[in-house]
Design a protein around this motif. Structure first.
Motif, PDB file in Angstrom:
ATOM      1  N   MET A 253     -13.123   5.441  12.487  1.00 36.21           N
ATOM      2  CA  MET A 253     -11.738   4.960  12.704  1.00 36.21           C
ATOM      3  C   MET A 253     -10.903   6.189  13.115  1.00 36.21           C
ATOM      4  SD  MET A 253     -11.174   2.179   9.503  1.00 36.21           S
ATOM      5  CE  MET A 253      -9.324   1.912  10.312  1.00 36.21           C
ATOM      6  N   THR A 254      -9.919   5.813  13.721  1.00 36.68           N
ATOM      7  CA  THR A 254      -9.001   7.191  14.286  1.00 36.68           C
ATOM      8  C   THR A 254      -7.976   7.478  12.989  1.00 36.68           C
ATOM      9  OG1 THR A 254      -7.017   5.693  14.910  1.00 36.68           O
ATOM     10  CG2 THR A 254      -8.903   6.532  16.407  1.00 36.68           C
ATOM     11  N   SER A 255      -7.186   8.486  12.889  1.00 33.90           N
ATOM     12  CA  SER A 255      -6.416   8.905  11.905  1.00 33.90           C
ATOM     13  C   SER A 255      -5.390   7.652  11.644  1.00 33.90           C
ATOM     14  CB  SER A 255      -5.972  10.207  11.932  1.00 33.90           C
ATOM     15  OG  SER A 255      -5.310  10.477  13.317  1.00 33.90           O
ATOM     16  N   GLN A 256      -4.815   7.205  13.154  1.00 37.92           N
ATOM     17  CA  GLN A 256      -3.731   6.157  13.057  1.00 37.92           C
ATOM     18  C   GLN A 256      -4.181   5.048  12.390  1.00 37.92           C
ATOM     19  OE1 GLN A 256      -0.534   6.619  14.037  1.00 37.92           O
ATOM     20  NE2 GLN A 256      -0.145   4.600  12.997  1.00 37.92           N
ATOM     21  N   GLU A 257      -5.376   4.776  12.771  1.00 40.14           N
ATOM     22  CA  GLU A 257      -5.994   3.304  11.967  1.00 40.14           C
ATOM     23  C   GLU A 257      -5.982   3.341  10.606  1.00 40.14           C
ATOM     24  OE1 GLU A 257      -8.702   1.393  15.598  1.00 40.14           O
ATOM     25  OE2 GLU A 257      -9.611   3.113  14.743  1.00 40.14           O
ATOM     26  N   GLU A 258      -6.455   4.636  10.322  1.00 41.57           N
ATOM     27  CA  GLU A 258      -6.590   4.812   8.626  1.00 41.57           C
ATOM     28  C   GLU A 258      -5.306   4.756   8.101  1.00 41.57           C
ATOM     29  OE1 GLU A 258      -8.483   8.394   8.244  1.00 41.57           O
ATOM     30  OE2 GLU A 258     -10.606   7.809   8.797  1.00 41.57           O
ATOM     31  N   ALA A 259      -4.189   5.399   8.618  1.00 45.55           N
ATOM     32  CA  ALA A 259      -2.837   5.269   8.053  1.00 45.55           C
ATOM     33  C   ALA A 259      -2.671   3.918   7.944  1.00 45.55           C
ATOM     34  CB  ALA A 259      -1.969   5.912   9.017  1.00 45.55           C
ATOM     35  N   THR A 260      -2.790   3.105   9.119  1.00 43.09           N
ATOM     36  CA  THR A 260      -2.231   1.752   9.162  1.00 43.09           C
ATOM     37  C   THR A 260      -3.062   0.944   8.094  1.00 43.09           C
ATOM     38  OG1 THR A 260      -1.959   1.829  11.610  1.00 43.09           O
ATOM     39  CG2 THR A 260      -2.166  -0.538  10.727  1.00 43.09           C
ATOM     40  N   ALA A 261      -4.170   1.086   7.883  1.00 42.21           N
ATOM     41  CA  ALA A 261      -4.956   0.419   6.738  1.00 42.21           C
ATOM     42  C   ALA A 261      -4.384   0.928   5.470  1.00 42.21           C
ATOM     43  CB  ALA A 261      -6.376   0.697   6.908  1.00 42.21           C
ATOM     44  N   ASP A 262      -3.980   1.991   5.390  1.00 46.05           N
ATOM     45  CA  ASP A 262      -3.343   2.311   3.830  1.00 46.05           C
ATOM     46  C   ASP A 262      -1.979   1.590   3.618  1.00 46.05           C
ATOM     47  OD1 ASP A 262      -5.570   3.793   3.152  1.00 46.05           O
ATOM     48  OD2 ASP A 262      -5.020   6.033   3.781  1.00 46.05           O
ATOM     49  N   ALA A 263      -1.125   1.558   4.814  1.00 47.93           N
ATOM     50  CA  ALA A 263      -0.065   0.996   4.741  1.00 47.93           C
ATOM     51  C   ALA A 263      -0.289  -0.412   4.209  1.00 47.93           C
ATOM     52  CB  ALA A 263       0.717   1.064   5.864  1.00 47.93           C
ATOM     53  N   ILE A 264      -1.189  -1.126   4.980  1.00 48.32           N
ATOM     54  CA  ILE A 264      -1.456  -2.731   4.718  1.00 48.32           C
ATOM     55  C   ILE A 264      -2.022  -2.556   3.083  1.00 48.32           C
ATOM     56  CG2 ILE A 264      -2.964  -4.463   5.304  1.00 48.32           C
ATOM     57  CD1 ILE A 264      -3.010  -3.590   8.173  1.00 48.32           C
ATOM     58  N   ARG A 265      -2.728  -1.796   2.649  1.00 44.54           N
ATOM     59  CA  ARG A 265      -3.166  -1.807   1.422  1.00 44.54           C
ATOM     60  C   ARG A 265      -1.759  -1.714   0.443  1.00 44.54           C
ATOM     61  NH1 ARG A 265      -7.568   1.663   3.162  1.00 44.54           N
ATOM     62  NH2 ARG A 265      -9.487   0.581   3.310  1.00 44.54           N
ATOM     63  N   TYR A 266      -1.039  -0.936   0.807  1.00 43.54           N
ATOM     64  CA  TYR A 266       0.302  -0.739  -0.026  1.00 43.54           C
ATOM     65  C   TYR A 266       0.800  -1.852   0.012  1.00 43.54           C
ATOM     66  CZ  TYR A 266       4.737   0.930  -1.815  1.00 43.54           C
ATOM     67  OH  TYR A 266       5.920   1.139  -2.574  1.00 43.54           O
ATOM     68  N   ALA A 267       1.137  -2.442   0.838  1.00 46.50           N
ATOM     69  CA  ALA A 267       1.974  -3.517   0.994  1.00 46.50           C
ATOM     70  C   ALA A 267       1.360  -4.812   0.346  1.00 46.50           C
ATOM     71  CB  ALA A 267       2.007  -4.174   2.674  1.00 46.50           C
ATOM     72  N   VAL A 268      -0.074  -4.898   0.267  1.00 50.05           N
ATOM     73  CA  VAL A 268      -0.762  -6.057  -0.316  1.00 50.05           C
ATOM     74  C   VAL A 268      -0.518  -5.596  -2.073  1.00 50.05           C
ATOM     75  CG1 VAL A 268      -2.955  -6.704  -1.295  1.00 50.05           C
ATOM     76  CG2 VAL A 268      -2.604  -6.619   1.121  1.00 50.05           C
ATOM     77  N   LEU A 269      -0.602  -4.423  -2.444  1.00 45.09           N
ATOM     78  CA  LEU A 269      -0.367  -4.020  -3.821  1.00 45.09           C
ATOM     79  C   LEU A 269       1.340  -4.307  -3.934  1.00 45.09           C
ATOM     80  CD1 LEU A 269      -2.291  -1.156  -4.290  1.00 45.09           C
ATOM     81  CD2 LEU A 269      -2.885  -3.136  -5.052  1.00 45.09           C
ATOM     82  N   HIS A 270       2.078  -4.255  -3.206  1.00 47.79           N
ATOM     83  CA  HIS A 270       3.395  -4.421  -3.643  1.00 47.79           C
ATOM     84  C   HIS A 270       3.642  -5.942  -3.701  1.00 47.79           C
ATOM     85  CE1 HIS A 270       7.891  -3.518  -3.219  1.00 47.79           C
ATOM     86  NE2 HIS A 270       7.827  -4.747  -2.389  1.00 47.79           N
ATOM     87  N   ARG A 271       3.005  -6.777  -2.936  1.00 49.32           N
ATOM     88  CA  ARG A 271       3.201  -8.028  -3.058  1.00 49.32           C
ATOM     89  C   ARG A 271       2.761  -8.844  -4.285  1.00 49.32           C
ATOM     90  NH1 ARG A 271       3.936 -12.122   1.000  1.00 49.32           N
ATOM     91  NH2 ARG A 271       4.777 -10.665   2.400  1.00 49.32           N
ATOM     92  N   LEU A 272       1.439  -8.103  -4.539  1.00 46.93           N
ATOM     93  CA  LEU A 272       0.805  -8.581  -5.886  1.00 46.93           C
ATOM     94  C   LEU A 272       1.561  -7.851  -7.137  1.00 46.93           C
ATOM     95  CD1 LEU A 272      -3.036  -7.970  -4.923  1.00 46.93           C
ATOM     96  CD2 LEU A 272      -1.819 -10.000  -4.925  1.00 46.93           C
ATOM     97  N   ALA A 273       2.459  -7.105  -6.995  1.00 46.88           N
ATOM     98  CA  ALA A 273       2.968  -6.540  -8.228  1.00 46.88           C
ATOM     99  C   ALA A 273       3.538  -7.777  -9.193  1.00 46.88           C
ATOM    100  CB  ALA A 273       4.069  -5.423  -7.837  1.00 46.88           C
TER     101      ALA A 273
END
Length: 219
Positions: free
Chosen positions: A1-21
């Motif tokens: 994966m490219t660094s941009q894709e990794e950053a996008t995936a991390d942003a999605i993970r954060y958004a998931v956790l934010h929604r689950l809070a």
């Protein structure tokens, strides 16, 4: 994966956790309040010089509830930082995802129905949690309002298949559709699927996820 894709995936993970809070907070508070109630009850029994057997029974309940709370806290911490290579039984993982993602569903007129096979099949814990939870959030974001969500599972020798489908439901909701600044789509799920090397076939009202089965650890 490219660094941009990794950053996008991390942003999605954060958004998931934010929604689950909110669901995480609700789960933990419920466990802690149960301990508080039992402790207060035991304290009143001691003050009233209750039968020692009753006091001992109350303490036993506190110990049991504390163990349950520790297990819940450990499970939730794993959402924040799963161990590399950790696995979970399919049925257990699906139940956890539905519990957290669907914390407020009863108030919003959303109901989940499951038809699960191969519940003992082992899969990568992080992959299942991230993909299934993001899929459930995406379904409710893309189809606001009262909803029926069907979750089915099956497995062959190599893979586990999850089928999700949503349809509008004719029931009342205690709350209006949730408003979120960040709305999930299938693009988010597909990005996480790419990270985990999983297959994701997404349509308007559902998705089919395929994850690799994991062999049980050697005894």
């Amino acid at each position: 994966m490219t660094s941009q894709e990794e950053a996008t995936a991390d942003a999605i993970r954060y958004a998931v956790l934010h929604r689950l809070a909110p669901g995480i907070r609700h789960s933990l508070m419920g466990e802690l309040q149960a301990i508080q109630f039992l402790a207060e009850l035991a304290a009143r029994q001691l003050q009233a010089s209750a039968d020692p057997a009753k006091v001992q029974d109350g303490l036993s309940h506190i110990i049991a509830q504390t163990r349950n709370t520790v297990a819940t806290c450990r499970s939730i911490v794993e959402w924040l930082r799963p161990d590399a290579g950790a696995t979970t039984a399919l049925g257990e993982g699906i139940t956890q995802c539905l519990k957290l993602a669907g914390d407020d569903w009863p108030l919003r007129g959303v109901e989940a129905t499951t038809k699960l096979e191969a519940t003992d099949a082992l899969v990568d814990k992080a992959a299942l949690r991230e993909l299934l939870t993001a899929s459930l959030i995406a379904l409710t974001d893309m189809h606001p309002g009262t909803l029926d969500v069907d979750v089915q599972s099956a497995a062959d020798a190599d893979d586990v298949e999850l089928r999700l489908h949503a349809r509008a439901a004719d029931r009342r909701s205690s709350l209006p559709p949730a408003e979120h600044d960040r709305r999930f789509t299938w693009a988010d799920v597909q990005m996480l699927a790419k990270v985990h090397g999983a297959s994701c076939a997404c349509q308007a009202h559902g998705a089919i996820l395929r994850l690799r089965r994991t062999a049980a650890p050697a005894a």
